[in-house]
Design a protein around this motif. Sequence first.
Motif: not given
Length: 347
Positions: A4-6, A90, A118, A134, A155
């Motif tokens: 999960n890049q977030d 963002t 992102r 990313p 992001k």
Amino acid sequence: MGENQDDVCRASVAGRGTEGEAAPSPPVSRQARQLRFSTNGIPATNRLELWENHNAKALIPLDIRTMDESPLEAREISLGYGSLRFGGVTGSAQVVERSERFIRQNPTDAIAVFFTLRGEALFYHRDGHEVIKPGQAIVCDADRPFMRGFSKGLKEMVLTIPREDYLELSGGEPLLKPRIIEFNQGAASNQQMRALAGLVSDTLSGQAGEKACPEGSVRDLLALLVSGNDGGSGAGYLAAAHSHIEDHLRDPELGTARIAAAIGISERHLSRIFAEAGEPPGAYVRERRLELARELLTDPGRQATSVGAVALQVGFASQSYFTRAFKSRYGITPLALRREALPGASR
């Protein structure tokens, strides 16, 4: 990072001390200067101008344009620690530029590090262009012309440091061309950049702790990055080691040799750095595994997972050794702790 890049780097720096050989005394903790911006509630016709004004004050001045006629959507939180600036950004599709003319009118005298979380970014500069994906960071001199395009929004995290400070870390070597460095987990990842991304992420989210002052650790990691591992301090290596340990904590084969190889130093050097920080590397890894085990054992959502399975999940190959180590550390067996924390749990 990972799946999960977030969630990039959320535990890359484990909140422990980064003292090391020849490291200067850590800066005195100070209150961060925080700025926030959001286009929510702002009339569409005013958003671009206010977004430019905010960036000029919070990070670096930018000439910003939208990709189409859709209203700009943007959010940012920025923190200032001394001369360092941290940003979490963002936004919707846009183009940001610093042309020669714009730079003459808005010099910033800063080196910028952009961590892409992102959305791909096109980066145009004097020598060509790059596609930044990313998990990649680009380091550039903000007073050398560039243009960045985000066709599907962005992001990212941003770190800026005065050029004068950068030159001190690099031994006077200027940054003449942008440099792309991987920070996503994997074979291509640079452990120093990954640790730096983790520190920036933790600082922006507050996970670094209210009393933590990230200036010293940021400079130590940047020194390693710009000096090719020749001019860094023990503190920088320690932060990189912590980052690698967090990434591989569940691997039972994680040991001193692997950690040292990952950050580019000898096992002896690694052991000395950890010893000067107050804890041998093996003891540090065991402590982090026990801390993670305690979290899992008291998590209601994991009460169906057996104690033996928890032991394996945190990197212990032997359940009996795990039980002994856990009781020695916390004064209670893993099963007894679970029954105290989760009445009804039986395994």
